[in-house]
Design an enzyme around this catalytic site. Structure first.
Site, short mmCIF file in Angstrom:
data_model
loop_
_atom_site.label_atom_id
_atom_site.label_comp_id
_atom_site.label_asym_id
_atom_site.label_seq_id
_atom_site.Cartn_x
_atom_site.Cartn_y
_atom_site.Cartn_z
N CYS A 3 0.91 -1.30 -0.16
CA CYS A 3 -0.08 -0.28 0.05
C CYS A 3 0.95 1.65 -0.21
O CYS A 3 1.49 2.03 -1.33
CB CYS A 3 -1.26 0.48 0.98
SG CYS A 3 -2.56 0.60 0.66
N GLU B 185 -1.45 -8.72 3.62
CA GLU B 185 -1.59 -9.73 3.99
C GLU B 185 -2.98 -10.06 4.53
O GLU B 185 -2.81 -10.96 5.70
CB GLU B 185 -0.79 -8.25 5.17
CG GLU B 185 -1.46 -7.65 6.08
CD GLU B 185 -1.75 -6.17 4.43
OE1 GLU B 185 -0.83 -6.86 4.03
OE2 GLU B 185 -1.95 -5.03 5.77
N HIS C 3 -4.00 -4.90 0.47
CA HIS C 3 -3.27 -5.61 1.63
C HIS C 3 -3.28 -7.47 1.80
O HIS C 3 -3.63 -8.17 1.98
CB HIS C 3 -4.10 -4.98 2.37
CG HIS C 3 -4.00 -3.76 2.92
ND1 HIS C 3 -3.23 -3.00 3.53
CD2 HIS C 3 -4.57 -2.47 2.67
CE1 HIS C 3 -2.43 -1.71 3.92
NE2 HIS C 3 -3.97 -1.38 3.01
N1 GLN Z 1 -2.16 6.76 2.84
C1 GLN Z 1 -2.02 5.94 2.23
C2 GLN Z 1 -3.39 6.34 1.15
O1 GLN Z 1 -4.35 6.61 1.66
C3 GLN Z 1 -2.18 4.73 1.75
C4 GLN Z 1 -2.47 3.58 3.16
C5 GLN Z 1 -2.43 2.55 2.95
O2 GLN Z 1 -1.15 2.30 3.42
N2 GLN Z 1 -2.89 1.96 3.97
O3 GLN Z 1 -3.93 5.79 -0.30
#
Ligand code: GLN
Length: 537
Positions: free
Chosen positions: A382, A509, A507
């Site tokens: 992410c 994970e 994500h």
């Molecule tokens: N801050 C980033 C976004 O909002 C990444 C978010 C995250 O890593 N879950 O896109």
């Protein structure tokens, strides 16, 4: 499909952090390994509507389900142990319950009655507890907090009523408690457990099974004493010793025949417990052949609960690769271009963590530059992927001012909000949450890992790869190996000439399960094992 489900209520006493989530997951796994369909529900007595806006320092990771619910991290344990998808229906907070009741009151649904904790709040809790009724053989409801907390009262009352309604043999109360060892006396002490059970009884709940967390084995005398004072059969006083790995807990419970006791009390016809695959998995966690060191570049390093699912996914992938995964916590705020080589010395790969806000961003980018240019495996999740795109834009594609508009607004926002998101300001309002399909390109690292073109992964972020820079970045070598089926949203990026450099917008994970792991984590750890072997040559 069963007509009605059996219920197991799990409460905790004495103090928090005894591992109720692991205990619930372990009971669930044992019942599943006896052939029953099982799900677990988490009922949290706090007033927040969901943990989405709670500080990770306080509450740990926010676990996201396929249907986009932002939930307690215990749901992650449930999924990892049971290998069953959870959903919005698997979680309820006091905030949600009160919110629904108040909304209904405003709409006049209570026809002028006084709206009260009993029966209105308790009815709404029971309605949520019963929402999955009939869909599973067994529904385990874990009540957050500790017995005696003011907030948990309506939840305990709902458990008591529900048990009364479904009748004997259809519901069971399990209480997780603590039996401390007092060094100066050289003894285990049962008093806290007695008090906790007494409190529970004041609310009309008599536990059927006590799980006693303890550093020392509970001998028969202690068990007899607890049984007598707490009104529980002696064989149902079960010790829950500290385990080397959480995945060993179900095996420890099985040794004390916990699954058998549950089946008897719930009149469930028992088939044989099958734990062979699980036991092999645990053995590989405890005694692996290889060992690798992963640099974990994040900002909540003092609070590993903030990265719970990632840590567990690394453990799963380690077991599958027969490798112990040692994590070296690297605070992203400490890394600079000048010290990156030193700080990352000896790591076999780095994982750059998800996150929100600008703190530590430059350190993440410096760490990524180092591993990209030194052929060290990289896995960006992410925000980690977004940083990899920024790094590539700055150092390869010739945009030294490249950034994400989350951190700096300029003409070079290679990571940006989608045009339609730009005018929304409410918290949580613009998040891409839950499962989205993704199409992978053949002959890429991602495709090699998944061995499939169509995948689905969970998201929790606002910002996206900015397509205005797609041509420039791919023209200078960045590979987009996964995107949304319409090709609009970039989901996976790679550096092809690198041994293993993969960043994902989602994500992964959140979908790693015990025993089977997650394809990308397995491939990443495999690359780090290779790196470690080469480094040793
Ligand atoms: N801050 C980033 C976004 O909002 C990444 C978010 C995250 O890593 N879950 O896109």
């Amino acid at each position: 499909m069963p007509k009605t489900s059996k219920y197991i209520f799990i409460t905790g006493g004495v103090l928090s952090s005894l591992g109720k989530g692991i205990a619930s997951s372990s009971i669930g796994l044992l019942l599943r390994q006896r052939g029953f369909s099982v799900t677990i529900q988490k009922l949290d007595p706090y007033i927040n509507v969901d943990p989405g806006t709670m500080n990770p320092y306080q509450h740990g990771e926010v676990f996201v389900t396929d249907d986009g619910a932002e939930t307690d991290l215990d749901l992650g344990h449930y999924e990892r142990f049971l290998d069953v998808n959870m959903s919005r229906a698997n979680t309820a907070t006091a905030g949600q319950v009160y919110y629904d009741v108040i909304m209904r009151e405003r709409q006049g649904e209570y026809l002028g009655k006084t709206v009260q904790v009993v029966p209105h709040i308790t009815d709404e809790i029971k309605r949520r507890m019963r929402a999955l009724d009939g869909k599973y053989d067994i529904i385990i409801s874990e009540i957050g907090g500790t017995v005696g907390d003011i907030e948990s009262l309506p939840f305990l009352e709902a458990c008591r009523q529900l048990r009364h309604e479904v009748g004997r043999g259809n519901a069971l109360d399990v209480h997780l408690t603590y039996v401390p060892y007092i060094k100066s006396a050289g003894e285990l002490k049962t008093k806290p457990t007695q008090h906790s059970v007494k409190t529970l009884m004041e609310f009309g709940i008599t536990p059927d099974i006590l799980l006693c967390r303890s550093e020392m084995k509970l001998d028969n005398d202690i068990r007899a004493k607890i049984a007598l004072f707490c009104n529980v059969e002696q064989r149902s006083v079960i010790e829950a010793l500290d385990a080397e790995t959480i995945y060993e807990v179900p095996m420890m419970f099985a040794k004390h025949e916990l699954d058998q006791i549950v089946c008897e009390k719930l009149h469930l016809k028992r088939s044989k417990l099958s734990m062979e695959t699980w036991t092999r998995f645990v053995h590989r966690i405890k005694a692996p052949k290889h060992s690798v060191t992963i640099g974990f570049v994040g900002k909540y390093n003092k609070y590993p609960d903030s990265y719970k699912s990632i840590i567990e996914a690394l453990i799963h992938a380690g077991a599958i690769n027969n490798a112990r995964v040692n994590i070296r916590w690297i605070d992203s705020e400490d890394v600079t271009n000048d010290n990156a080589a030193e700080m990352l010395d000896g790591v076999d790969g780095i994982l750059v963590a998800p996150g929100f806000g600008h703190r530590g961003i430059e350190g993440k980018i410096a760490a990524i530059k180092h591993v990209r240019t030194h052929d060290i495996p990289f896995f960006g999740i992410c925000l980690g992927m977004q940083c990899a795109v920024i790094e590539y834009a700055r150092n390869v594609a010739g945009l030294p001012l490249a950034n994400s508009s989350e951190f700096k607004k300029n003409k070079f926002s290679v990571i940006d909000l989608l045009p339609e998101q730009r005018n929304i300001t409410t918290k949580g309002g613009t998040m891409r949450l839950g499962a989205y399909p993704c199409k992978l390109e053949p002959k890429t690292k991602a495709f090699a890992a998944y061995k499939s073109e169509h995948i689905s992964e969970r998201h929790r972020h606002r910002y996206e790869f900015n397509n205005e820079f797609r041509e420039l970045l791919t023209g200078t070598g960045l590979r987009i190996s996964g995107s949304s089926p319409n090709g609009e949203l970039v989901e996976v990026v790679e550096v092809p000439q690198h041994p293993w450099f993969v960043g994902v917008q989602f994500h992964p994970e959140l979908k790693s399960r015990a025993v089977t792991g997650h394809p990308l984590f397995v491939a990443f750890i495999k690359a780090t094992v290779r790196h470690a072997a080469e480094a040793a040559e």
